[in-house]
Design a protein around this motif. Structure first.
Motif, PDB file in Angstrom:
ATOM      1  N   LEU A 312      23.104  28.283  -1.801  1.00 16.41           N
ATOM      2  CA  LEU A 312      24.351  28.595  -1.112  1.00 16.41           C
ATOM      3  C   LEU A 312      24.046  29.600  -0.005  1.00 16.41           C
ATOM      4  CD1 LEU A 312      26.813  28.980  -4.094  1.00 16.41           C
ATOM      5  CD2 LEU A 312      26.498  27.020  -2.596  1.00 16.41           C
ATOM      6  N   MET A 313      24.456  29.274   1.203  1.00 17.38           N
ATOM      7  CA  MET A 313      24.207  30.135   2.358  1.00 17.38           C
ATOM      8  C   MET A 313      25.535  30.686   2.857  1.00 17.38           C
ATOM      9  SD  MET A 313      21.314  27.913   4.329  1.00 17.38           S
ATOM     10  CE  MET A 313      20.964  29.281   5.407  1.00 17.38           C
ATOM     11  N   ARG A 314      25.609  31.995   3.004  1.00 17.80           N
ATOM     12  CA  ARG A 314      26.832  32.665   3.442  1.00 17.80           C
ATOM     13  C   ARG A 314      26.749  32.908   4.962  1.00 17.80           C
ATOM     14  NH1 ARG A 314      28.044  37.956   0.259  1.00 17.80           N
ATOM     15  NH2 ARG A 314      28.027  36.384  -1.377  1.00 17.80           N
ATOM     16  N   ARG A 315      27.857  32.578   5.634  1.00 17.76           N
ATOM     17  CA  ARG A 315      27.902  32.850   7.073  1.00 17.76           C
ATOM     18  C   ARG A 315      27.959  34.349   7.337  1.00 17.76           C
ATOM     19  NH1 ARG A 315      32.282  28.576   9.562  1.00 17.76           N
ATOM     20  NH2 ARG A 315      31.161  26.652   9.047  1.00 17.76           N
ATOM     21  N   ARG A 316      27.274  34.759   8.368  1.00 19.85           N
ATOM     22  CA  ARG A 316      27.277  36.168   8.726  1.00 19.85           C
ATOM     23  C   ARG A 316      28.530  36.472   9.543  1.00 19.85           C
ATOM     24  NH1 ARG A 316      21.939  38.466  11.285  1.00 19.85           N
ATOM     25  NH2 ARG A 316      21.292  37.803   9.189  1.00 19.85           N
ATOM     26  N   ALA A 317      29.266  37.427   9.100  1.00 19.24           N
ATOM     27  CA  ALA A 317      30.522  37.759   9.775  1.00 19.24           C
ATOM     28  C   ALA A 317      30.225  38.481  11.082  1.00 19.24           C
ATOM     29  CB  ALA A 317      31.394  38.642   8.884  1.00 19.24           C
ATOM     30  N   ALA A 318      31.086  38.227  12.063  1.00 16.65           N
ATOM     31  CA  ALA A 318      30.913  38.903  13.360  1.00 16.65           C
ATOM     32  C   ALA A 318      31.092  40.401  13.198  1.00 16.65           C
ATOM     33  CB  ALA A 318      31.911  38.333  14.367  1.00 16.65           C
ATOM     34  N   ASP A 319      32.052  40.773  12.389  1.00 15.87           N
ATOM     35  CA  ASP A 319      32.283  42.186  12.122  1.00 15.87           C
ATOM     36  C   ASP A 319      31.632  42.516  10.796  1.00 15.87           C
ATOM     37  OD1 ASP A 319      33.109  44.724  11.858  1.00 15.87           O
ATOM     38  OD2 ASP A 319      35.266  44.285  11.788  1.00 15.87           O
ATOM     39  N   HIS A 320      30.542  43.282  10.859  1.00  9.95           N
ATOM     40  CA  HIS A 320      29.816  43.577   9.628  1.00  9.95           C
ATOM     41  C   HIS A 320      30.652  44.415   8.664  1.00  9.95           C
ATOM     42  CE1 HIS A 320      26.051  41.876  11.106  1.00  9.95           C
ATOM     43  NE2 HIS A 320      26.336  42.436  12.272  1.00  9.95           N
ATOM     44  N   GLY A 321      31.687  45.049   9.161  1.00 10.53           N
ATOM     45  CA  GLY A 321      32.521  45.855   8.272  1.00 10.53           C
ATOM     46  C   GLY A 321      33.667  45.077   7.656  1.00 10.53           C
ATOM     47  N   ALA A 322      33.774  43.782   7.966  1.00 10.07           N
ATOM     48  CA  ALA A 322      34.878  42.987   7.436  1.00 10.07           C
ATOM     49  C   ALA A 322      34.730  42.807   5.927  1.00 10.07           C
ATOM     50  CB  ALA A 322      34.912  41.635   8.130  1.00 10.07           C
ATOM     51  N   LYS A 323      35.853  42.841   5.228  1.00  7.94           N
ATOM     52  CA  LYS A 323      35.842  42.666   3.791  1.00  7.94           C
ATOM     53  C   LYS A 323      35.681  41.197   3.450  1.00  7.94           C
ATOM     54  CE  LYS A 323      38.778  46.656   2.871  1.00  7.94           C
ATOM     55  NZ  LYS A 323      40.033  47.117   2.217  1.00  7.94           N
ATOM     56  N   PRO A 324      35.016  40.873   2.329  1.00  3.74           N
ATOM     57  CA  PRO A 324      34.871  39.471   1.942  1.00  3.74           C
ATOM     58  C   PRO A 324      36.220  38.866   1.591  1.00  3.74           C
ATOM     59  CG  PRO A 324      34.111  40.928   0.184  1.00  3.74           C
ATOM     60  CD  PRO A 324      34.350  41.786   1.392  1.00  3.74           C
ATOM     61  N   ARG A 325      36.339  37.592   1.847  1.00  5.74           N
ATOM     62  CA  ARG A 325      37.600  36.890   1.588  1.00  5.74           C
ATOM     63  C   ARG A 325      37.855  36.850   0.074  1.00  5.74           C
ATOM     64  NH1 ARG A 325      37.816  30.945   3.699  1.00  5.74           N
ATOM     65  NH2 ARG A 325      37.368  32.116   5.612  1.00  5.74           N
ATOM     66  N   PRO A 326      39.052  37.210  -0.391  1.00  5.77           N
ATOM     67  CA  PRO A 326      39.332  37.194  -1.833  1.00  5.77           C
ATOM     68  C   PRO A 326      39.369  35.766  -2.359  1.00  5.77           C
ATOM     69  CG  PRO A 326      41.340  37.639  -0.596  1.00  5.77           C
ATOM     70  CD  PRO A 326      40.216  37.672   0.397  1.00  5.77           C
ATOM     71  N   ARG A 327      39.035  35.662  -3.624  1.00  9.13           N
ATOM     72  CA  ARG A 327      39.017  34.361  -4.257  1.00  9.13           C
ATOM     73  C   ARG A 327      40.442  33.824  -4.420  1.00  9.13           C
ATOM     74  NH1 ARG A 327      37.252  33.587 -10.562  1.00  9.13           N
ATOM     75  NH2 ARG A 327      38.069  31.487 -10.848  1.00  9.13           N
ATOM     76  N   ALA A 328      40.616  32.534  -4.111  1.00 10.56           N
ATOM     77  CA  ALA A 328      41.954  31.928  -4.229  1.00 10.56           C
ATOM     78  C   ALA A 328      42.326  31.719  -5.687  1.00 10.56           C
ATOM     79  CB  ALA A 328      41.975  30.590  -3.497  1.00 10.56           C
ATOM     80  N   ASP A 329      43.634  31.795  -5.998  1.00 13.96           N
ATOM     81  CA  ASP A 329      44.114  31.561  -7.345  1.00 13.96           C
ATOM     82  C   ASP A 329      43.926  30.106  -7.733  1.00 13.96           C
ATOM     83  OD1 ASP A 329      44.860  34.178  -7.445  1.00 13.96           O
ATOM     84  OD2 ASP A 329      46.938  33.777  -6.852  1.00 13.96           O
ATOM     85  N   GLY A 330      43.638  29.879  -9.011  1.00 11.11           N
ATOM     86  CA  GLY A 330      43.487  28.521  -9.507  1.00 11.11           C
ATOM     87  C   GLY A 330      44.827  27.822  -9.604  1.00 11.11           C
ATOM     88  N   PRO A 331      44.842  26.492  -9.490  1.00 12.65           N
ATOM     89  CA  PRO A 331      46.111  25.749  -9.589  1.00 12.65           C
ATOM     90  C   PRO A 331      46.770  25.878 -10.953  1.00 12.65           C
ATOM     91  CG  PRO A 331      44.377  24.413  -8.602  1.00 12.65           C
ATOM     92  CD  PRO A 331      43.711  25.612  -9.151  1.00 12.65           C
ATOM     93  N   TRP A 332      45.956  25.992 -12.008  1.00  9.23           N
ATOM     94  CA  TRP A 332      46.472  26.159 -13.358  1.00  9.23           C
ATOM     95  C   TRP A 332      46.109  27.549 -13.861  1.00  9.23           C
ATOM     96  CZ3 TRP A 332      44.783  21.035 -16.252  1.00  9.23           C
ATOM     97  CH2 TRP A 332      45.448  19.938 -15.659  1.00  9.23           C
ATOM     98  N   GLU A 333      46.779  27.923 -14.942  1.00 10.45           N
ATOM     99  CA  GLU A 333      46.413  29.163 -15.606  1.00 10.45           C
ATOM    100  C   GLU A 333      46.609  28.991 -17.099  1.00 10.45           C
ATOM    101  OE1 GLU A 333      48.829  32.449 -14.476  1.00 10.45           O
ATOM    102  OE2 GLU A 333      50.609  31.768 -15.584  1.00 10.45           O
ATOM    103  N   VAL A 334      45.756  29.662 -17.866  1.00 11.29           N
ATOM    104  CA  VAL A 334      45.938  29.733 -19.309  1.00 11.29           C
ATOM    105  C   VAL A 334      46.555  31.090 -19.618  1.00 11.29           C
ATOM    106  CG1 VAL A 334      43.518  30.463 -19.556  1.00 11.29           C
ATOM    107  CG2 VAL A 334      44.802  29.676 -21.561  1.00 11.29           C
TER     108      VAL A 334
END
Length: 612
Positions: A312-334
């Motif tokens: 898995l290769m991560r794109r380098r952000a233009a702004d090195h200080g940018a926060k990583p994108r939060p993980r999206a919620d799953g469609p289902w939940e237990v």
């Protein structure tokens, strides 16, 4: 007022009470700490179980996503590289998956040179795709979106109004299905580079019936069932319920209940679960753990190792200080809720039970200490009464013995020579000897009954004869005191089952006490009657008009060696065994003795003897 030093027993009681209070305080604090620790442990266990449940479910989704790839690399992984049809990898997944029923239907979407979308359905019987003229209803929503978007552009996922872009494929919860674009991942072999293949789209439709009936119940059984017999705490589920928590799988998009561990689905509709975990996700980062596993793959020939790995290769952000994108919620939940209502309620109930048990033990300990102190006090009181009894009996023995000795010496020395005086001396000696005999027999009778050596000879007897014997034995004392005994008996009394000698002694003791405590010239009444207080019985009543019995003395007059305050103040001689002996004799007859008395008024003792 002179200060009295407290007794050692009182000091000991106060010290023990203080220690119990301190122990109760420490117990309260300790149980609070135990409850907090138990709350943390249960929260941690609940999170772990929920994570493992969601991970196991997503593992099957992720494994299906990777195994159903339409890339030639997967043909080789599946050991089908010699065959040309791209549908063969599907058979590898159906053959190796522990839950092959998870996928109901597999479709392939392609775009013709004209731009039209073509749909084909996978046929497992001959491992081929069958072209369809019309799209099935379950794919109509996806068809419209595919027609509007470019095929080379990743599709979005509608989760509560948000449309995150997932470039490696996604799960469409509205169908639900796994949408697999081709090629979603660039695979590299160590020996050669992969060959580019044209674009295709695979849609694996999930079987909801199978998920509800097989997959989710199996996972719930694995992660949330509880063995009640092995649980050390008291928060175990009720008998007949295998789940410690109510388990609900919910579609977040429509708020639809997909699975409920309870028989009544209404129990799984709770607003505030104890814990909830996302699920129905493709966990690309867990590829090496989910997919690249020799236990989950078909066997390779000897000496051949797996040559594929995912990078898995991560794109380098233009702004090195940018926060990583939060993980999206799953469609289902237990979502999980404790059977008692909530985890906090379960912990509180367990704490209350522990408090009840702990303070119950402390209460039992306090009661035991109290009983020991009471027994010690009674033992000391009994010892004091025994000393008084010995002193009283010694006095009672000394007085008649002194009279007998004096009379005998006068007779022996010839001081008394007249016939009348000799008779009086003989009568005095006989009277004092009879008094000694009665006292010794009473002590021996009490000792025999108290030790169990005295066994009563119970047989049907006539009450009239027993009363006559008691009256005859008490006549000398009555003449000496100048007491009148008024007898009023019915013409016919029923027979009773009793020991004649013991019953006669009971009546004699009551008459002797009435004569002795009433004083000179007193009146004593003796009556009998037939009663029926739950059973047929004969009641013998002895009444006097003496000073009566004080209220504080009434509960104790049948105790051994006890002598009331009025008796001690009046210096009436006695051993304190008469009434106790009467009570014990009546207990052996399965009867009882009762008393009615008021100070300076009449006193009546009643013997209740069961009729034959």
């Amino acid at each position: 007022m002179r200060w009295r030093r407290p007794s050692g027993l009182l000091v000991l009681a106060l010290v023990l009470a203080g220690l119990l209070g301190l122990l109760a305080t420490l117990q309260w604090q300790w149980l609070g700490q135990i409850s907090a620790s138990e709350r943390g442990r249960m929260h941690h266990t609940l999170r772990r179980q929920a994570n493992e449940f969601a991970e196991d479910f997503d593992r099957e989704i992720t494994r299906a996503y990777f195994w159903l790839q339409m890339d030639h690399v997967w043909l080789q992984v599946d050991r089908l590289a010699a065959q040309t049809t791209p549908a063969k990898p599907f058979e590898g997944w159906f053959r190796t998956s522990p839950y092959p029923g998870l996928i109901k239907t597999i479709y392939q979407v392609t775009r013709a040179e004209t731009g039209d979308l073509r749909l084909a359905r996978y046929n497992r019987q001959d491992a081929t795709f069958v072209s369809l003229d019309a799209w099935p209803r379950e794919l109509e929503v996806l068809q419209a979106r595919l027609a509007a978007e470019k095929m080379t552009r990743p599709l979005g996922v509608d989760v509560r109004g948000r449309k995150p872009r997932i470039g490696l494929g996604h799960v469409a919860p509205s169908i639900p299905a796994i949408v697999i674009p081709r090629p979603p991942i660039e695979f590299r072999r160590e020996s050669r580079a992969g060959e580019p293949i044209g674009f295709e789209l695979t849609i694996a439709v999930l079987d909801m019936d199978y998920i509800r009936r097989e997959l989710l119940p199996t996972l719930a059984e694995r992660h949330f069932t509880t063995d009640v017999a092995t649980r050390p705490d008291s928060a175990a589920p009720a008998p007949g319920n295998r789940f410690e928590y109510r388990v609900a799988v919910i579609d977040r998009r429509t708020e639809t209940l997909i699975y409920c561990s309870a028989e009544d689905s209404a129990q799984c509709r709770f607003e505030e679960p104890d814990y909830a975990e996302d699920m129905l996700e493709i966990r690309v980062r867990d590829f090496n753990r989910f997919v690249v596993d020799d236990r989950l793959r078909p066997p390779l020939p000897p000496g051949e190792a797996s040559a594929y790995k995912l990078s898995l290769m991560r794109r380098r952000a233009a702004d090195h200080g940018a926060k990583p994108r939060p993980r999206a919620d799953g469609p289902w939940e237990v979502a999980l809720k404790h059977q008692s209502g909530s985890l906090e309620i379960a912990v509180a109930q367990a704490r209350q039970r522990n408090l009840v048990v702990s303070f119950g033990v402390l209460l039992l300990l306090a009661t035991s200490i109290g009983l020991v102190l009471i027994s010690t006090g009674r033992a000391r009181s009994l010892a004091a009464r025994q000393v008084e009894f010995v002193a009283g009996v010694s006095h009672e023995l000394r007085t008649p013995l002194a009279v007998i000795r004096s009379a005998a010496e006068n007779l022996a020395d010839g001081v008394v020579a007249e016939a009348g005086q000799v008779r009086r001396y003989g009568t005095l000696i006989a009277s004092e000897g009879r008094r000694l005999t009665q006292m010794v027999e009473q002590v021996m009778e009490f000792a025999g009954i108290a030790t169990g050596r005295r066994q009563l000879d119970l047989r049907p007897i006539d009450v009239q004869g027993v009363i006559d014997d008691a009256l005859a034995a008490c006549q000398p004392l009555a003449r000496e005191q100048g007491c009148t005994i008024d007898v009023d008996l019915p013409s016919a009394l029923p027979t009773v089952v009793a020991d004649a000698e013991a019953l006669s002694r009971s009546v004699q003791n009551l008459l002797s006490n009435a004569i002795k405590y009433s004083g000179s010239g007193a009146w004593v009444g003796l009556t009998a009657e037939v009663g029926n207080h739950g059973r047929s019985e004969v009641r013998v009543n002895v009444t006097d008009r003496g000073p009566g019995i004080f209220a504080e003395d009434l509960p104790h007059i049948f105790e051994p060696f006890y002598r009331g305050r009025s008796v001690q103040n009046g210096q009436v001689h006695g051993s304190g065994l008469g009434l106790s002996l009467v009570a014990r004799i009546m207990e052996q007859h399965r009867g009882k003795v009762t008393v009615r008395s008021e100070p300076h008024s009449a006193t009546t003792f009643t013997l209740h003897v069961p009729a034959a």
